[in-house]
Scaffold this active site. Structure first.
Site, PDB file in Angstrom:
ATOM      1  N   LYS A  33       5.446  -9.410  -6.634  1.00  0.00           N
ATOM      2  CA  LYS A  33       5.268  -7.956  -6.631  1.00  0.00           C
ATOM      3  C   LYS A  33       6.473  -7.223  -7.214  1.00  0.00           C
ATOM      4  CE  LYS A  33       1.868  -7.406  -2.947  1.00  0.00           C
ATOM      5  NZ  LYS A  33       1.566  -6.824  -1.616  1.00  0.00           N
ATOM      6  N   GLY A  82       0.805  -1.214   0.000  1.00  0.00           N
ATOM      7  CA  GLY A  82       0.000   0.000   0.000  1.00  0.00           C
ATOM      8  C   GLY A  82       0.832   1.255   0.000  1.00  0.00           C
ATOM      9  N   CYS A 140      -3.028  -4.345   9.031  1.00  0.00           N
ATOM     10  CA  CYS A 140      -4.084  -3.861   8.146  1.00  0.00           C
ATOM     11  C   CYS A 140      -4.956  -5.009   7.658  1.00  0.00           C
ATOM     12  CB  CYS A 140      -3.473  -3.117   6.960  1.00  0.00           C
ATOM     13  SG  CYS A 140      -2.727  -1.532   7.385  1.00  0.00           S
ATOM     14  N   ASP A 161       4.736  -3.352   7.328  1.00  0.00           N
ATOM     15  CA  ASP A 161       3.540  -3.314   8.173  1.00  0.00           C
ATOM     16  C   ASP A 161       3.696  -4.137   9.443  1.00  0.00           C
ATOM     17  OD1 ASP A 161       3.551  -5.850   7.154  1.00  0.00           O
ATOM     18  OD2 ASP A 161       1.508  -5.802   6.355  1.00  0.00           O
ATOM     19  N   CYS A 175     -11.528 -16.350  13.260  1.00  0.00           N
ATOM     20  CA  CYS A 175     -11.606 -14.943  12.873  1.00  0.00           C
ATOM     21  C   CYS A 175     -11.386 -14.885  11.361  1.00  0.00           C
ATOM     22  CB  CYS A 175     -10.579 -14.099  13.642  1.00  0.00           C
ATOM     23  SG  CYS A 175      -8.855 -14.565  13.348  1.00  0.00           S
ATOM     24  N   SER A 224      -7.026  -8.952  -3.233  1.00  0.00           N
ATOM     25  CA  SER A 224      -7.351  -8.027  -2.134  1.00  0.00           C
ATOM     26  C   SER A 224      -6.405  -6.842  -2.075  1.00  0.00           C
ATOM     27  CB  SER A 224      -7.328  -8.775  -0.797  1.00  0.00           C
ATOM     28  OG  SER A 224      -6.023  -9.243  -0.493  1.00  0.00           O
ATOM     29  N   ASP A 226      10.583  -7.054  -1.669  1.00  0.00           N
ATOM     30  CA  ASP A 226       9.308  -7.644  -1.259  1.00  0.00           C
ATOM     31  C   ASP A 226       9.340  -9.127  -1.636  1.00  0.00           C
ATOM     32  OD1 ASP A 226       6.194  -6.173  -0.802  1.00  0.00           O
ATOM     33  OD2 ASP A 226       6.366  -8.328  -1.116  1.00  0.00           O
TER      34      ASP A 226
END
Length: 386
Positions: free
Chosen positions: A91, A46, A198, A135, A343, A74, A67
């Site tokens: 990526k 992001g 996130c 993140d 979850c 998503s 990365d």
């Protein structure tokens, strides 16, 4: 920045960068410093998306992309560097192709790997500046410490739900002294699980674009030598209320010098791979094992600890008790049969299994590994993955 060879521009480059060149405080010298500059962007998600796009467009001569992930559906809600054609691709490769199509006059170096204590110094030493778009806390501390050891500037940014932060760490000022670093802001990491990612908490899609653009701006300022970087200051933006704050960061007089890299997973209180494997074996059910349990006819209880807005997206029709309400509703959890807690991906439910075992002595609890998303991907494709 680090290039001592003469920097020249072709006619095409002069025309491309003309809006920079006519800036009175930037000009040809600022553009030369950009072309000579080498920036490593850690994380091509992001935040990395706008950072990479704007650094490439601005003409930063060498851009490294680090990365280890692949493009997922998503991601496209916020990672504007990619398109549907890139889904499933690494990526770093998709990003390189996009950036070179935007500016063929730059060099892109890819590092399809996870940054670790073993490789960080070797990778970062070849760059002038690091833009940290990660993140998770272990990698943030790792990037910070490696930059401090190598004398590199760390352009930091983070996002959470509707809020973003940006700062410049380990910046060498006019006196030749290094200013504050990440450990002056966060001397120690939060307890494991205290700050969800996130992927667990969600993020407003446009937020990383806003925050990442500011991160790119600070990177360009540091490389070109214009303006006053956010060194010693933390910029905070709240998209929900459209408010901003700038906080002063004070160098901790008791902070020890950073001389070597450490085990950052352990430093942040995270379990080792061996410990996680043992925990999974003792307390976890794979989605296949859960499906077998469902089909067996055995009586069990299923508990969903996600938030209400998540249940509205998809459900396995379990008893809904949000994670924050588990402590006051423990009496609703069965003790005479198997209880499966789930979850979105297994992180929050795993934390609740640990909590209930420690506080209530329950030994009949199982965490659904991979959560409802794992179940949707491997068992029931009619359920939405989010």
């Amino acid at each position: 920045m680090s290039n001592t060879e003469p920097i020249n521009f072709s006619k095409a480059e002069l025309e491309r960068y003309s809006r920079h060149l006519i800036l009175s405080d930037f000009g040809i010298e600022g553009q030369k410093r950009l072309k000579a500059g080498k920036v490593l962007v850690v994380g091509a998600g992001g935040l990395g998306s706008p950072v990479l796009l704007y650094l490439a467009a601005a003409g930063v001569g060498t851009i490294g992309i680090l990365d280890f992930d692949v493009v997922d559906d998503s991601n496209l809600q916020r990672q504007v560097l990619y398109s549907v054609e890139d889904v499933g691709l690494p990526k770093v490769e998709a990003a390189k192709k996009r950036l070179l199509s935007l500016n063929p006059h730059i060099t892109i170096q890819t590092h399809q790997t996870q940054l670790t204590s073993e490789n960080a110094l070797d990778i970062i030493k070849d760059y002038d500046v690091v833009a940290d778009g990660t993140d998770n806390f272990p990698t943030r501390y790792l990037v910070n410490d490696a930059c401090c050891i190598l004398g590199k500037t760390n352009i930091y940014a983070s996002i959470f739900k509707f809020e973003g932060q940006v700062s410049v760490f380990n910046y060498k000022n006019e006196k030749g002294e290094y200013d504050v670093n990440y450990r002056d802001l966060f001397p120690s990491p939060p307890p494991p699980g205290m700050v969800p990612s996130c992927g667990e908490a969600g993020v407003l899609g446009v937020l990383p674009g806003i925050v990442g653009s500011i991160q790119a701006s600070e990177t360009i300022k540091v490389i070109s030598g214009i303006g006053s970087p956010l060194s010693g200051r933390l910029f905070i933006f709240d998209a929900k209320s459209f408010s901003t704050r700038v906080l002063k960061i004070i160098k901790k007089p008791t902070r020890q010098a950073i001389e070597k890299l450490i085990d950052y997973e352990k430093f942040c209180g995270l379990k080792s791979a061996a410990e996680e494997k043992k925990l999974i074996k003792m307390k976890g059910l794979t989605v296949q094992e859960f499906k077998t349990l469902q089909d067996s006819g055995e009586d069990f209880q299923l508990i969903d600890v996600r938030e209400a807005h998540e249940v509205a997206i998809s459900t396995l029709n379990g008893l809904h008790i949000p994670m924050g309400e588990i402590p006051s509703n423990a009496d609703k959890i069965a003790t005479d049969k198997k209880v499966v807690i789930h979850c979105r991906t297994g992180g929050r439910s795993g934390a609740m299994v640990n909590f209930l075992e420690k506080t209530h002595g329950m030994d009949n609890l199982y965490n659904l590994l991979g959560g409802i998303n794992g179940y949707a991907k491997e068992i029931d494709s009619s359920i939405a993955v989010y």
